[in-house]
Design an enzyme around this catalytic site. Structure first.
Site, mmCIF file in Angstrom:
data_model
loop_
_atom_site.group_PDB
_atom_site.id
_atom_site.type_symbol
_atom_site.label_atom_id
_atom_site.label_comp_id
_atom_site.label_asym_id
_atom_site.label_seq_id
_atom_site.Cartn_x
_atom_site.Cartn_y
_atom_site.Cartn_z
ATOM 1 C CD GLU A 1 -8.363 0.896 3.890
ATOM 2 O OE1 GLU A 1 -7.591 0.935 2.909
ATOM 3 O OE2 GLU A 1 -8.295 0.022 4.780
ATOM 4 C CG HIS B 1 -4.209 0.561 5.891
ATOM 5 N ND1 HIS B 1 -3.914 -0.778 5.919
ATOM 6 C CD2 HIS B 1 -3.961 1.028 7.138
ATOM 7 C CE1 HIS B 1 -3.514 -1.123 7.138
ATOM 8 N NE2 HIS B 1 -3.532 -0.042 7.906
ATOM 9 C CD GLU C 1 -2.755 -1.538 2.292
ATOM 10 O OE1 GLU C 1 -2.804 -0.692 3.193
ATOM 11 O OE2 GLU C 1 -3.415 -2.591 2.306
HETATM 12 O O1 LIG Z 1 -9.030 -3.655 0.684
HETATM 13 C C1 LIG Z 1 -8.931 -4.564 1.488
HETATM 14 O O2 LIG Z 1 -9.497 -5.662 1.323
HETATM 15 C C2 LIG Z 1 -8.130 -4.393 2.750
HETATM 16 C C3 LIG Z 1 -7.683 -2.987 3.023
HETATM 17 C C4 LIG Z 1 -7.085 -2.985 4.416
HETATM 18 O O3 LIG Z 1 -5.954 -3.313 4.584
HETATM 19 N N1 LIG Z 1 -7.955 -2.679 5.386
HETATM 20 C C5 LIG Z 1 -7.602 -2.800 6.768
HETATM 21 C C6 LIG Z 1 -8.753 -2.346 7.616
HETATM 22 C C7 LIG Z 1 -8.439 -2.443 9.099
HETATM 23 C C8 LIG Z 1 -9.618 -2.108 10.007
HETATM 24 O O4 LIG Z 1 -10.629 -2.838 9.940
HETATM 25 O O5 LIG Z 1 -9.520 -1.154 10.787
HETATM 26 C C9 LIG Z 1 -7.285 -4.259 7.044
HETATM 27 O O6 LIG Z 1 -7.973 -5.130 6.472
HETATM 28 O O7 LIG Z 1 -6.391 -4.529 7.836
HETATM 29 ZN ZN LIG Z 2 -4.083 -2.112 4.402
#
Ligand SMILES: O=C(O)CCC(=O)N[C@@H](CCC(=O)O)C(=O)O
Ligand SMILES: [Zn+2]
Length: 343
Positions: free
Chosen positions: A222, A158, A66
């Site tokens: 994000e 991210h 990322e």
């Molecule tokens: O796009 C995706 O499928 C994942 C993107 C990402 O890394 N999102 C984080 C979110 C964390 C949270 O829920 O606070 C993750 O999945 O770790």
């Molecule tokens: Zn991520």
């Protein structure tokens, strides 16, 4: 020793990438009086020589592919070390997983962002488990080595695997009944993020760790879709970068007056875990985050179990059929309004 290079170039990212697992700690003072502490590979702390009130953690590369957040933090770190950006607050920058940056993958052995808040405990079988424990201790020291009562924030930056209807969005970790803060929504809006998901249960993410353990205003943010280095449209991150610059280089920042209609808020309806090898989605990889489904439409197939949308408009977030068994393969969300739980 890397110190001469760091002092002249400010390029802590390259030094981090050249030292995937560890880096000798060191410290020095910038011409403007800011103290610079290299704590480990990917971990660097700045303390300006003035009265500060805020302790701010900015992390990126918790997922190594990322890259946009890594580039934003690289620019900020270089500007600080070159004396082009003068701080008014303490800041800890973290590149979460240097080896995964180098291989251009989300992780090496295990998803680092599922290993916080105790999830790594008594496990040091792979580098991500070891790193999670170290990162927790660096954040703990950063927040607790100063007097109590200071303001704490952690923005874990991210980019998402899929495209999103709402390009930028943030995850507000579960607050265990404490109110959500309008001031944080105003900060996020200034970053270009008008969409926020309110989590309704504990997690093992980095942002949940800082929120739960240290009462920090913490978010997973994000900022767009995953792209390789050099392919990010940095103009689309300018508002985020300038808002972060203001946060760390000013005593106090004024944000636009709160207006509920500026935001799209969602509450998590449910989490769907992958429990079987044979797990699939009925929609293509091109289906974007926040795509809504009608009640009764198929959302996922987990072995023999078919999961159907339970309410009209149940929308998909972070669908990933390849997660490890037992992990979250999909979140679904439904819209919510600003209510009495916001202060
Ligand atoms: O796009 C995706 O499928 C994942 C993107 C990402 O890394 N999102 C984080 C979110 C964390 C949270 O829920 O606070 C993750 O999945 O770790
Ligand atoms: Zn991520």
């Amino acid at each position: 020793m890397y110190l001469d290079t760091l002092k002249t170039t400010g390029d802590f990212l390259t030094i981090t990438r050249e030292n995937e697992f560890s880096l000798e700690p060191s410290q020095f003072i910038l011409a403007n009086g800011t103290e610079v502490k290299v704590i480990d590979t990917g971990v660097i702390e700045f303390s300006p020589n003035c009265k500060t009130t805020k302790d701010i953690v900015l992390s990126s590369a918790v997922h190594g592919n990322e890259t946009a957040p890594i580039e934003i933090c690289d620019q900020l770190i270089q500007q600080i070390i070159k004396g082009q950006l003068e701080l008014k607050q303490r800041v800890l920058f973290i590149y979460g997983n240097p080896k995964s940056i180098n291989i251009g993958q989300r992780f090496v052995d295990e998803n680092l962002n599922r290993l916080f808040n105790g999830a790594h405990e008594n496990r040091s079988e792979n580098p991500e488990q070891v790193r999670a424990a170290k990162l927790e201790s660096y954040v703990r020291t950063f927040f607790t080595s100063v007097e109590e009562g200071r303001y704490r924030a952690h923005y874990d930056l991210h980019t998402a695997i899929r495209g999103s209807k709402n390009e930028k969005f943030a995850v507000y970790p579960f607050l265990h009944g404490n109110p959500w803060k309008k001031s944080q929504l105003q900060f996020l809006l200034s970053c270009g993020v008008n969409t926020v998901l309110m989590m309704s249960s504990s997690a093992t993410t980095f942002s949940y760790f800082s929120s739960r353990q240290f009462g920090a205003d913490a978010f997973t943010v994000e900022l767009g879709q995953v792209k390789p280095f050099g392919q990010n449209n940095m103009a689309s991150f300018e508002a985020t970068k300038q808002t972060l610059v203001a946060l760390i280089s000013q005593d106090e920042v004024e944000y636009k007056e709160f207006n509920a209609s500026d935001f799209e808020l969602f509450t998590v309806y449910r989490t769907i875990n992958r429990t079987c090898e044979d797990f699939s989605f009925p929609f293509p990889d091109s289906a974007v985050n926040f795509t809504g489904f009608g009640k009764g439409e198929l959302l996922a197939t987990d072995g023999e179990t078919q999961v159907f949308a339970e309410v009209d408009g149940e929308a998909i977030i972070f669908p990933n059929a390849k997660v490890a068994l037992g992990q979250r393969a999909l979140l679904t969300v439904i819209p919510m309004e600003v209510n009495e739980n916001f202060v």
